[in-house]
Design a protein around this motif. Structure first.
Motif, PDB file in Angstrom:
ATOM      1  N   LYS A 199      -3.193  -4.630  -4.533  1.00  0.00           N
ATOM      2  CA  LYS A 199      -3.970  -3.393  -4.529  1.00  0.00           C
ATOM      3  C   LYS A 199      -3.212  -2.264  -3.856  1.00  0.00           C
ATOM      4  CE  LYS A 199      -7.667  -2.798  -5.689  1.00  0.00           C
ATOM      5  NZ  LYS A 199      -8.109  -2.355  -7.018  1.00  0.00           N
ATOM      6  N   ILE A 200      -3.472  -1.060  -4.352  1.00  0.00           N
ATOM      7  CA  ILE A 200      -3.161   0.153  -3.611  1.00  0.00           C
ATOM      8  C   ILE A 200      -4.515   0.805  -3.361  1.00  0.00           C
ATOM      9  CG2 ILE A 200      -0.812   0.504  -4.447  1.00  0.00           C
ATOM     10  CD1 ILE A 200      -2.020   2.682  -6.354  1.00  0.00           C
ATOM     11  N   ALA A 201      -4.664   1.435  -2.202  1.00  0.00           N
ATOM     12  CA  ALA A 201      -5.967   2.005  -1.871  1.00  0.00           C
ATOM     13  C   ALA A 201      -5.827   3.066  -0.801  1.00  0.00           C
ATOM     14  CB  ALA A 201      -6.899   0.898  -1.369  1.00  0.00           C
ATOM     15  N   CYS A 202      -6.774   3.996  -0.822  1.00  0.00           N
ATOM     16  CA  CYS A 202      -6.966   4.934   0.268  1.00  0.00           C
ATOM     17  C   CYS A 202      -8.145   4.391   1.066  1.00  0.00           C
ATOM     18  CB  CYS A 202      -7.267   6.337  -0.237  1.00  0.00           C
ATOM     19  SG  CYS A 202      -7.599   7.503   1.115  1.00  0.00           S
ATOM     20  N   LEU A 203      -7.914   4.110   2.350  1.00  0.00           N
ATOM     21  CA  LEU A 203      -8.949   3.478   3.166  1.00  0.00           C
ATOM     22  C   LEU A 203      -9.613   4.430   4.151  1.00  0.00           C
ATOM     23  CD1 LEU A 203      -7.203   0.040   3.632  1.00  0.00           C
ATOM     24  CD2 LEU A 203      -8.899   0.735   1.934  1.00  0.00           C
ATOM     25  N   VAL A 204      -9.395   5.735   3.962  1.00  0.00           N
ATOM     26  CA  VAL A 204     -10.185   6.706   4.709  1.00  0.00           C
ATOM     27  C   VAL A 204     -11.634   6.444   4.290  1.00  0.00           C
ATOM     28  CG1 VAL A 204     -10.712   9.156   5.002  1.00  0.00           C
ATOM     29  CG2 VAL A 204      -8.314   8.404   4.812  1.00  0.00           C
ATOM     30  N   PRO A 205     -12.573   6.302   5.235  1.00  0.00           N
ATOM     31  CA  PRO A 205     -13.950   5.961   4.867  1.00  0.00           C
ATOM     32  C   PRO A 205     -14.495   6.814   3.717  1.00  0.00           C
ATOM     33  CG  PRO A 205     -13.708   5.859   7.231  1.00  0.00           C
ATOM     34  CD  PRO A 205     -12.418   6.436   6.687  1.00  0.00           C
TER      35      PRO A 205
END
Length: 159
Positions: free
Chosen positions: A137-143
């Protein structure tokens, strides 16, 4: 005393979710997704833009990639949006653990070789060697950002 207890509690709750990386304080686990690469070994550059869309979504463009096992890739990442974004590369379960930790502790700061956080208009890069076949996975984990669409897949083909 309360601050010390809160700090210990925060560290205890966050540490299982963060064990996949090399946060300050050190985690030296081998990552299934691979390892930091050497710039001299890069065989492909993948340009990725992080941004918000007019309809309220947040995206990586492109969001899905195919590479080969053993390949070293340079991800050239640009935040073309109006909000801060992250690019995190890892196993799906590790991404989801990290996402949950970020939701509990949104101001958590960390430095991992498989992640970069960029303010609006800024660019950066990750050089990564994919040592195992599989889908990661690639992801942006900023809420809130993952749920708004900032995630994708990296498929690593076997040699």
């Amino acid at each position: 005393m309360k601050a010390a207890i809160f700090g210990l509690l925060a560290a205890a709750l966050a540490s299982p979710a963060l064990a996949s990386g090399s946060h300050e304080g050190g985690h030296d686990e081998v990552m299934a997704v691979g390892e930091p690469g050497k710039k001299a070994d890069v065989t492909q550059t993948i340009r990725v833009t992080m941004k918000e869309t007019d309809d309220g979504q947040m995206i990586f463009a492109p969001s899905d990639f195919q590479v080969r096992e053993g390949q070293t890739v340079r991800f050239a990442i640009k935040n073309a949006g109006e909000l801060e974004h992250e690019f995190v590369l890892d196993q799906r379960d590790k991404v989801m653990e990290h996402k949950a930790a970020m939701e509990k502790f949104p101001d958590m700061e960390h430095e991992d070789p498989n992640a970069i956080r960029l303010t609006p208009g800024k660019s950066g890069e990750i050089v990564w060697k994919f040592t195992n076949a599989g889908t990661f996975k690639i992801a942006c984990l900023v809420p809130g950002h993952y749920d708004a669409g900032v995630h994708g897949d990296v498929t690593v083909a076997q040699k």
